[in-house]
Scaffold this active site. Sequence first.
Site, PDB file in Angstrom:
ATOM      1  N   HIS A   1       0.803  -1.220   0.000  1.00 42.35           N
ATOM      2  CA  HIS A   1       0.000   0.000   0.000  1.00 42.35           C
ATOM      3  C   HIS A   1       0.840   1.277   0.000  1.00 42.35           C
ATOM      4  O   HIS A   1       0.588   2.185   0.798  1.00 42.35           O
ATOM      5  CB  HIS A   1      -0.937  -0.003   1.222  1.00 42.35           C
TER       6      HIS A   1
HETATM    7  C1  LIG Z   1       0.244  -7.398  -4.999  1.00 41.51           C
HETATM    8  C2  LIG Z   1      -0.693  -6.298  -4.576  1.00 41.51           C
HETATM    9  C3  LIG Z   1      -1.790  -6.620  -3.768  1.00 41.51           C
HETATM   10  C4  LIG Z   1      -2.667  -5.603  -3.365  1.00 41.51           C
HETATM   11  N1  LIG Z   1      -3.821  -5.944  -2.718  1.00 41.51           N
HETATM   12  C5  LIG Z   1      -4.773  -5.018  -2.518  1.00 41.51           C
HETATM   13  C6  LIG Z   1      -6.055  -5.383  -2.053  1.00 41.51           C
HETATM   14  O1  LIG Z   1      -6.352  -6.558  -1.843  1.00 41.51           O
HETATM   15  N2  LIG Z   1      -6.972  -4.387  -1.876  1.00 41.51           N
HETATM   16  C7  LIG Z   1      -6.681  -3.087  -2.111  1.00 41.51           C
HETATM   17  O2  LIG Z   1      -7.539  -2.227  -1.885  1.00 41.51           O
HETATM   18  N3  LIG Z   1      -5.469  -2.704  -2.555  1.00 41.51           N
HETATM   19  C8  LIG Z   1      -4.528  -3.646  -2.806  1.00 41.51           C
HETATM   20  N4  LIG Z   1      -3.334  -3.286  -3.345  1.00 41.51           N
HETATM   21  C9  LIG Z   1      -3.057  -1.853  -3.541  1.00 41.51           C
HETATM   22  C10 LIG Z   1      -3.814  -1.223  -4.704  1.00 41.51           C
HETATM   23  O3  LIG Z   1      -3.980  -2.141  -5.749  1.00 41.51           O
HETATM   24  C11 LIG Z   1      -3.060   0.038  -5.150  1.00 41.51           C
HETATM   25  O4  LIG Z   1      -3.019   0.963  -4.076  1.00 41.51           O
HETATM   26  C12 LIG Z   1      -3.711   0.746  -6.324  1.00 41.51           C
HETATM   27  O5  LIG Z   1      -3.943  -0.150  -7.377  1.00 41.51           O
HETATM   28  C13 LIG Z   1      -2.794   1.889  -6.800  1.00 41.51           C
HETATM   29  O6  LIG Z   1      -3.408   2.555  -7.857  1.00 41.51           O
HETATM   30  P1  LIG Z   1      -2.624   3.653  -8.715  1.00 41.51           P
HETATM   31  O7  LIG Z   1      -3.555   4.097  -9.774  1.00 41.51           O
HETATM   32  O8  LIG Z   1      -2.052   4.641  -7.801  1.00 41.51           O
HETATM   33  O9  LIG Z   1      -1.383   2.865  -9.360  1.00 41.51           O
HETATM   34  P2  LIG Z   1      -1.382   1.555 -10.317  1.00 41.51           P
HETATM   35  O10 LIG Z   1      -2.700   0.847 -10.256  1.00 41.51           O
HETATM   36  O11 LIG Z   1      -0.174   0.786  -9.928  1.00 41.51           O
HETATM   37  O12 LIG Z   1      -1.260   2.157 -11.761  1.00 41.51           O
HETATM   38  C14 LIG Z   1      -0.152   2.813 -12.301  1.00 41.51           C
HETATM   39  C15 LIG Z   1      -0.124   2.495 -13.787  1.00 41.51           C
HETATM   40  O13 LIG Z   1       0.730   3.405 -14.434  1.00 41.51           O
HETATM   41  C16 LIG Z   1       1.573   2.711 -15.334  1.00 41.51           C
HETATM   42  N5  LIG Z   1       2.789   3.517 -15.458  1.00 41.51           N
HETATM   43  C17 LIG Z   1       3.655   3.820 -14.479  1.00 41.51           C
HETATM   44  N6  LIG Z   1       4.641   4.610 -14.951  1.00 41.51           N
HETATM   45  C18 LIG Z   1       4.379   4.817 -16.251  1.00 41.51           C
HETATM   46  C19 LIG Z   1       5.044   5.547 -17.277  1.00 41.51           C
HETATM   47  N7  LIG Z   1       6.155   6.240 -17.050  1.00 41.51           N
HETATM   48  N8  LIG Z   1       4.505   5.543 -18.530  1.00 41.51           N
HETATM   49  C20 LIG Z   1       3.351   4.858 -18.786  1.00 41.51           C
HETATM   50  N9  LIG Z   1       2.699   4.133 -17.835  1.00 41.51           N
HETATM   51  C21 LIG Z   1       3.201   4.124 -16.594  1.00 41.51           C
HETATM   52  C22 LIG Z   1       1.781   1.367 -14.648  1.00 41.51           C
HETATM   53  O14 LIG Z   1       2.239   0.382 -15.551  1.00 41.51           O
HETATM   54  C23 LIG Z   1       0.407   1.100 -14.085  1.00 41.51           C
HETATM   55  O15 LIG Z   1      -0.430   0.447 -15.008  1.00 41.51           O
HETATM   56  C24 LIG Z   1      -2.425  -4.262  -3.745  1.00 41.51           C
HETATM   57  C25 LIG Z   1      -1.326  -3.944  -4.566  1.00 41.51           C
HETATM   58  C26 LIG Z   1      -0.470  -4.953  -4.984  1.00 41.51           C
HETATM   59  C27 LIG Z   1       0.684  -4.598  -5.891  1.00 41.51           C
END
Ligand SMILES: Cc1cc2nc3c(=O)[nH]c(=O)nc-3n(C[C@H](O)[C@H](O)[C@H](O)COP(=O)(O)OP(=O)(O)OC[C@H]3O[C@@H](n4cnc5c(N)ncnc54)[C@H](O)[C@@H]3O)c2cc1C
Length: 543
Positions: A472
């Site tokens: 997280h």
């Molecule tokens: C293994 C795991 C288990 C988890 N379990 C849970 C759970 O059970 N319940 C829960 O609520 N949360 C869980 N989480 C946490 C939750 O999934 C994350 O907090 C949330 O998905 C983050 O969202 P975000 O949009 O900030 O980033 P992300 O969903 O990580 O999205 C970022 C995206 O940007 C892309 N990206 C990054 N840099 C670039 C770039 N320079 N150019 C183009 N694309 C780029 C990445 O490839 C990715 O697709 C878990 C996370 C993980 C990794």
Amino acid sequence: MNAPADTFDYIVVGAGSAGCVLANRLTASGRHRVLLLEAGGHDRHLWIHIPLGYGKLFADARVNWLYSSEPEPELNNRSIIQPRGKVLGGSSSINGLLYLRGQHEDYDHWRQLGNTGWSFEDVLPYFRRSEHQERGEDALHGVGGPLAISNVCEPHPLCEAFIESAQQAGFPRNDDFNGATQEGAGYFQLTAKNGRRWSTAVGYLREARRRRNLTLVTDALASRILFEGRRAIGVEYRHGGATRIAHASGEVILAGGAFNSPQLLQLSGIGPGDLLRRFGIDVVADMPGVGADLQDHLQIRMQYRCTEPITMNDVVHSWRHRVQAGLRYALLRKGLLAIGAGYAGGFFRTSAQVATPDVQVHFIIFSADTAGAGLHTFPGFIASICQLRPESRGFVHIKSADPTRPPAIQPRYLSSGLDRDTVLAGLKLLRRIMVQPPMQRYIAEERAPGPQVTSDADLLAFARAAGTTVFHPTSTCRMGGDAKAVVDERLRVRGIGNLRVVDASIMPTVVSGNTNAAVVMIAEKGADMILQDASAPALHAAE
Ligand SMILES: Cc1cc2nc3c(=O)[nH]c(=O)nc-3n(C[C@H](O)[C@H](O)[C@H](O)COP(=O)(O)OP(=O)(O)OC[C@H]3O[C@@H](n4cnc5c(N)ncnc54)[C@H](O)[C@@H]3O)c2cc1C
């Protein structure tokens, strides 16, 4: 005159939890042209869509950035795995599916920190708007939204024993952790529908991709934000071996997550001046807060050998049970393949002094030595504790000017005394639950830390040796009004025009629960702000 083909109203970097929501909401009216850049590929991997498959994605480079932390001083200098989704849906395509919003008080605290518009009352409509809640609509839950939330399909004897034991240890039962109060033990809900994962790529992007005003480019790594003075005007990205440029007539919106958004800002000249100069990057804005204040939940997993062959270990290691489970899933979309990272769990207060739960338990009906490792060959299960509101603060810093090189990730777990005390109190609390009769019936042995570990010093040593992330990371582009805050309460990068961050990195403090639901809410609200500011540019400029 038509805009050139490489000019868009909005460029969204990252098609993860937040990016897919933004792509949907910003294209919905048909009035705006949106470019969505995603470094990963399409979400075709079979195990993405079967909830139990998340265990197979921890170490799969086809869908995962496979980051690791720097050696952690308070964890015996171990590097901690830091998986992140690199695929449509981002981490919502590889996460454990648990749907938990955190506590109402988390958002009221954000508001208290000066962030107008982020109290629980303010953000609740966005949670409701996102949600398609299987249990139906009420004051706290919505139906008809893009994010499907469902119950775990069947009760399990081990989970029942855990919930009863928590009650016998003096804690309430809680049938809705996203309800009026979070405290207690119960079953988790999942972001799933009919036994299939409901990532934001499925819930939001699938619909948006049918719109002609969305351009999605996968396998496209954004390498730099382009500026005119202190105004973002586009993005440079790498795709198919070439470096390309896209222009934004409206805004550039970073949704790369808590590691990649600060990394991209730093690569683009927005970040701690000394750090950027060390790598020969021209400083656009010296902002020490970019990449600072990294927060994460550390989890400590206690392992148990079970007296009966009723755990997932027993299914996985028997071909007959595997076939049965496969058939059940194929025919009914039920059974063990349909469950996520935790089945049951709870939120507890480690002392009467804390007003709301300060630790979370994930109760998991299988056991393995580490996350993603093979399951034990004997019946086993795990109960982990994590501290919900850590004080420890770390950082994300580039280690190179090369955008393909991972940044240094240093959460600095357990660097605060409060965090060490809470983890210790949490381990003791968990043991208090596990010694109750309903649970004792199923415990042949506490394998880790083991009955010989009883003193505070030994329990803390166990936490240092075994603690790992519960995935997280947040707050590396923190929202706030103070000098170190990176974005303001409308998620605009302070002092820079036409640039926002909308993802987990903007959380002022990590929420007291799993983070995906909060990120979806942030993106729902962020999309509204972007559209409002586009239709009221004069007001926006005057603010
Ligand atoms: C293994 C795991 C288990 C988890 N379990 C849970 C759970 O059970 N319940 C829960 O609520 N949360 C869980 N989480 C946490 C939750 O999934 C994350 O907090 C949330 O998905 C983050 O969202 P975000 O949009 O900030 O980033 P992300 O969903 O990580 O999205 C970022 C995206 O940007 C892309 N990206 C990054 N840099 C670039 C770039 N320079 N150019 C183009 N694309 C780029 C990445 O490839 C990715 O697709 C878990 C996370 C993980 C990794």
